[in-house]
Motif scaffolding. Structure first.
Motif, PDB file in Angstrom:
ATOM      1  N   ALA A  76       0.932  -1.221   0.110  1.00 46.71           N
ATOM      2  CA  ALA A  76       0.057  -0.174  -0.128  1.00 46.71           C
ATOM      3  C   ALA A  76       0.931   1.298   0.015  1.00 46.71           C
ATOM      4  CB  ALA A  76      -0.934  -0.006   1.289  1.00 46.71           C
ATOM      5  N   ASN A  77       0.634   2.304  -0.612  1.00 47.32           N
ATOM      6  CA  ASN A  77       1.261   3.495  -1.022  1.00 47.32           C
ATOM      7  C   ASN A  77       0.471   4.704  -0.099  1.00 47.32           C
ATOM      8  OD1 ASN A  77       2.554   5.805  -1.547  1.00 47.32           O
ATOM      9  ND2 ASN A  77       2.849   5.121  -3.602  1.00 47.32           N
ATOM     10  N   ASP A  78       0.673   4.847   0.928  1.00 49.00           N
ATOM     11  CA  ASP A  78      -0.076   5.887   1.747  1.00 49.00           C
ATOM     12  C   ASP A  78      -0.130   7.239   1.139  1.00 49.00           C
ATOM     13  OD1 ASP A  78      -0.737   3.851   3.523  1.00 49.00           O
ATOM     14  OD2 ASP A  78       0.772   4.512   4.748  1.00 49.00           O
ATOM     15  N   ASN A  79       1.103   7.370   0.241  1.00 46.01           N
ATOM     16  CA  ASN A  79       1.334   8.818  -0.298  1.00 46.01           C
ATOM     17  C   ASN A  79       0.328   9.158  -1.389  1.00 46.01           C
ATOM     18  OD1 ASN A  79       3.096   9.241   1.794  1.00 46.01           O
ATOM     19  ND2 ASN A  79       4.730   8.525   0.295  1.00 46.01           N
ATOM     20  N   ASP A  80      -0.150   7.943  -2.215  1.00 51.93           N
ATOM     21  CA  ASP A  80      -1.151   8.011  -3.343  1.00 51.93           C
ATOM     22  C   ASP A  80      -2.171   7.226  -3.303  1.00 51.93           C
ATOM     23  OD1 ASP A  80      -1.942   8.466  -5.755  1.00 51.93           O
ATOM     24  OD2 ASP A  80      -0.011   8.404  -7.092  1.00 51.93           O
ATOM     25  N   PRO A  81      -3.165   7.574  -2.797  1.00 47.32           N
ATOM     26  CA  PRO A  81      -4.483   6.452  -2.844  1.00 47.32           C
ATOM     27  C   PRO A  81      -4.666   5.959  -4.170  1.00 47.32           C
ATOM     28  CG  PRO A  81      -4.765   8.432  -1.204  1.00 47.32           C
ATOM     29  CD  PRO A  81      -3.564   8.847  -1.956  1.00 47.32           C
ATOM     30  N   VAL A  82      -4.592   6.822  -5.259  1.00 53.51           N
ATOM     31  CA  VAL A  82      -4.925   6.405  -6.384  1.00 53.51           C
ATOM     32  C   VAL A  82      -4.280   5.307  -6.843  1.00 53.51           C
ATOM     33  CG1 VAL A  82      -5.175   7.322  -9.073  1.00 53.51           C
ATOM     34  CG2 VAL A  82      -5.899   8.769  -6.945  1.00 53.51           C
ATOM     35  N   GLN A  83      -3.105   5.417  -6.818  1.00 53.42           N
ATOM     36  CA  GLN A  83      -1.997   4.095  -7.224  1.00 53.42           C
ATOM     37  C   GLN A  83      -1.538   3.404  -5.852  1.00 53.42           C
ATOM     38  OE1 GLN A  83      -1.007   3.059 -10.073  1.00 53.42           O
ATOM     39  NE2 GLN A  83      -1.722   4.758 -11.158  1.00 53.42           N
ATOM     40  N   SER A  84      -2.804   2.498  -5.264  1.00 50.81           N
ATOM     41  CA  SER A  84      -2.638   2.451  -3.614  1.00 50.81           C
ATOM     42  C   SER A  84      -1.898   1.245  -3.884  1.00 50.81           C
ATOM     43  CB  SER A  84      -4.008   2.198  -3.183  1.00 50.81           C
ATOM     44  OG  SER A  84      -4.667   1.314  -3.842  1.00 50.81           O
ATOM     45  N   MET A  85      -1.808   0.245  -4.891  1.00 49.11           N
ATOM     46  CA  MET A  85      -1.039  -0.968  -4.812  1.00 49.11           C
ATOM     47  C   MET A  85      -0.188  -0.940  -5.961  1.00 49.11           C
ATOM     48  SD  MET A  85      -2.546  -2.205  -2.422  1.00 49.11           S
ATOM     49  CE  MET A  85      -1.907  -3.688  -2.316  1.00 49.11           C
ATOM     50  N   SER A  86       1.196  -1.588  -5.746  1.00 52.44           N
ATOM     51  CA  SER A  86       2.318  -1.497  -6.741  1.00 52.44           C
ATOM     52  C   SER A  86       2.895  -2.627  -6.552  1.00 52.44           C
ATOM     53  CB  SER A  86       3.141  -0.592  -6.375  1.00 52.44           C
ATOM     54  OG  SER A  86       4.227  -0.159  -7.224  1.00 52.44           O
ATOM     55  N   ARG A  87       3.062  -3.557  -7.768  1.00 51.12           N
ATOM     56  CA  ARG A  87       3.790  -4.781  -7.672  1.00 51.12           C
ATOM     57  C   ARG A  87       5.126  -4.530  -7.864  1.00 51.12           C
ATOM     58  NH1 ARG A  87       1.741  -7.596 -12.351  1.00 51.12           N
ATOM     59  NH2 ARG A  87       1.500  -5.859 -13.192  1.00 51.12           N
ATOM     60  N   ILE A  88       6.101  -5.226  -7.293  1.00 49.23           N
ATOM     61  CA  ILE A  88       7.431  -4.972  -7.326  1.00 49.23           C
ATOM     62  C   ILE A  88       8.147  -6.470  -7.686  1.00 49.23           C
ATOM     63  CG2 ILE A  88       9.693  -4.579  -5.955  1.00 49.23           C
ATOM     64  CD1 ILE A  88       7.927  -3.008  -4.048  1.00 49.23           C
ATOM     65  N   PHE A  89       8.899  -6.391  -8.837  1.00 49.17           N
ATOM     66  CA  PHE A  89       9.661  -7.525  -9.250  1.00 49.17           C
ATOM     67  C   PHE A  89      10.716  -7.055 -10.153  1.00 49.17           C
ATOM     68  CE2 PHE A  89       7.905  -7.762 -13.403  1.00 49.17           C
ATOM     69  CZ  PHE A  89       6.485  -7.328 -13.147  1.00 49.17           C
ATOM     70  N   ASN A  90      11.970  -7.758 -10.069  1.00 48.18           N
ATOM     71  CA  ASN A  90      13.055  -7.432 -10.645  1.00 48.18           C
ATOM     72  C   ASN A  90      13.557  -5.976 -10.419  1.00 48.18           C
ATOM     73  OD1 ASN A  90      13.496  -9.996 -12.011  1.00 48.18           O
ATOM     74  ND2 ASN A  90      12.009  -9.401 -13.897  1.00 48.18           N
ATOM     75  N   GLN A  91      13.301  -5.609  -9.182  1.00 50.90           N
ATOM     76  CA  GLN A  91      13.680  -4.314  -8.991  1.00 50.90           C
ATOM     77  C   GLN A  91      14.436  -4.270  -7.395  1.00 50.90           C
ATOM     78  OE1 GLN A  91      10.086  -2.056  -8.995  1.00 50.90           O
ATOM     79  NE2 GLN A  91      11.113  -0.839 -10.852  1.00 50.90           N
ATOM     80  N   ILE A  92      15.346  -3.247  -7.067  1.00 50.75           N
ATOM     81  CA  ILE A  92      15.925  -2.975  -5.986  1.00 50.75           C
ATOM     82  C   ILE A  92      15.301  -1.681  -5.468  1.00 50.75           C
ATOM     83  CG2 ILE A  92      18.167  -2.517  -4.644  1.00 50.75           C
ATOM     84  CD1 ILE A  92      19.613  -3.736  -7.213  1.00 50.75           C
ATOM     85  N   THR A  93      14.989  -1.552  -4.152  1.00 52.87           N
ATOM     86  CA  THR A  93      13.977  -0.634  -3.780  1.00 52.87           C
ATOM     87  C   THR A  93      14.617  -0.411  -2.344  1.00 52.87           C
ATOM     88  OG1 THR A  93      11.984  -1.406  -4.719  1.00 52.87           O
ATOM     89  CG2 THR A  93      11.850   0.304  -3.017  1.00 52.87           C
ATOM     90  N   LEU A  94      14.985   0.908  -2.025  1.00 52.43           N
ATOM     91  CA  LEU A  94      15.301   1.386  -0.602  1.00 52.43           C
ATOM     92  C   LEU A  94      14.186   2.155  -0.162  1.00 52.43           C
ATOM     93  CD1 LEU A  94      17.734   1.551   1.594  1.00 52.43           C
ATOM     94  CD2 LEU A  94      18.270   3.875   0.511  1.00 52.43           C
ATOM     95  N   MET A  95      13.661   1.779   1.091  1.00 50.25           N
ATOM     96  CA  MET A  95      12.299   2.225   1.512  1.00 50.25           C
ATOM     97  C   MET A  95      12.241   2.307   2.948  1.00 50.25           C
ATOM     98  SD  MET A  95       9.718  -0.615   0.216  1.00 50.25           S
ATOM     99  CE  MET A  95       8.247  -0.082   1.045  1.00 50.25           C
ATOM    100  N   ASP A  96      10.957   3.030   3.492  1.00 49.50           N
ATOM    101  CA  ASP A  96      10.652   2.935   4.843  1.00 49.50           C
ATOM    102  C   ASP A  96      10.319   1.293   5.055  1.00 49.50           C
ATOM    103  OD1 ASP A  96       9.490   3.541   7.526  1.00 49.50           O
ATOM    104  OD2 ASP A  96       7.674   3.273   6.319  1.00 49.50           O
TER     105      ASP A  96
END
Length: 343
Positions: free
Chosen positions: A100-120
């Motif tokens: 869930a992306n609390d900062n953008d309710p419109v794009q509330s779900m985001s699939r992650i694959f083949n990526q590197i993510t630095l996040m909270d």
């Protein structure tokens, strides 16, 4: 079928992970690794899933979770980080993970694959099952996640990150803040592929996991150093806007390219500026990145052994099997049929 929902508060010690695993009904084995820190090896129950996962505390500032599980039931896990004390470095070679992306309710779900993510670390993970043809809902988790104390992460990053990014990593960042995200490089993929061949029963498993983790961290900082050099003249808000727009690309891999206008609107900039900055950051145009990711997903699905080429062509929204095969061979040097033959 509704999702089973679990909530936990992350830390670099293993107590929360042990409790979560027992609650999930997994079989766990706890032993000491290097430095006297714990490694917790887990085998999911037959009803939960197939595979294995583990937790290893690396030192007083970091821990790593490695997961390679195909879930049999819909599952939601809320990873809480209430005081913003931890940062997550997420390597996702083939995981269709939604958060869930609390900062953008419109794009509330985001699939992650083949990526590197630095996040909270405030991750809301959903693994949802679906019909046999609903490939986007296959509840597969293959990822390596490094939990890092925020102060330690900032100390490591001081020589690499720009001032604005460092400030965004200060106490209590917004839930699910993404500081950096980019496609996984070949070196990182190889490290993870080699490690995935090991079994938890290997006596040296903890040692190999430690080596793989620090190799990935080293590669991440090398790549990040090059990327920040390439984008030194860009404003950090523009970089974040472009990186966040990648969520829209990832969410449309099984349909059509969303278009420059929609992507630019998501990034709150003109189309021409968006194309220019995107190419400067990622090295290719948005359409080229989209097509490459789409073909990568096709290869991933073929490698599961559950789908033939026609299934994948249909699921990815192509109307011409020959065109898909041409793009596939151009990217991987072999036809999609060869991937199935190897299985």
């Amino acid at each position: 079928m509704s999702s089973a929902c679990y909530t936990c508060t992350v830390d670099v010690n293993s107590s929360w992970f042990e409790k979560l695993s027992l609650t999930l009904g997994s079989e766990i084995e706890i032993s000491n690794a290097a430095g006297g820190y714990k490694i917790v090896k887990c085998t999911p129950s037959a009803s939960l899933g197939t595979g294995e996962y583990c937790f290893l505390q690396l030192n007083e500032n970091m821990a790593v979770i490695y997961t390679d599980v195909a879930y049999h039931i819909p599952l939601r896990i809320n990873f809480k980080n209430p005081d913003g004390n931890f940062i997550l470095l997420h390597f996702s070679p083939e995981e269709r993970l939604e958060f869930a992306n609390d900062n953008d309710p419109v794009q509330s779900m985001s699939r992650i694959f083949n990526q590197i993510t630095l996040m909270d670390c405030s991750l809301k993970a959903d693994y949802e099952s679906g019909s046999e043809t609903d490939i986007s809902r296959v509840p597969k988790s293959h990822a390596l996640r490094i939990i890092i104390k925020r102060e330690y992460a900032i100390a490591l990053a001081t020589s690499i990150f720009d001032k604005d990014t460092l400030l965004s990593m200060q106490p209590a960042p917004q839930s699910n803040s993404i500081f950096y995200q980019f496609d996984m490089d070949v070196k990182s993929k190889i490290i993870l592929e080699k490690f995935s061949e090991l079994k938890m029963s290997d006596p040296a498993y903890a040692f190999y996991l430690l080596v793989a983790t620090f190799s990935l961290i080293t590669t991440f900082y090398e790549n990040l150093g090059r990327k920040t050099t390439d984008t030194d003249n860009l404003h950090s808000s523009d970089i974040m806007a472009i990186q966040n727009s990648m969520e829209t690309i990832n969410s449309n891999l099984e349909s059509q390219f969303p278009g420059i206008e929609a992507l630019a609107k998501r990034a709150n900039m003109s189309g021409s500026k968006y194309k220019r900055l995107f190419t400067q950051i990622y090295g290719d145009s948005p359409k080229k990145i989209y097509v490459d990711k789409k073909i990568d997903l096709g290869r991933e699905l073929l490698l599961t052994g559950n789908y033939n080429v026609s299934d994948v062509v249909y699921q990815l929204g192509y109307s011409n099997k020959s065109f898909f095969s041409l793009l596939f061979k151009r990217r991987f040097g072999v036809s999609p049929g060869k991937i199935i033959d190897k299985k």
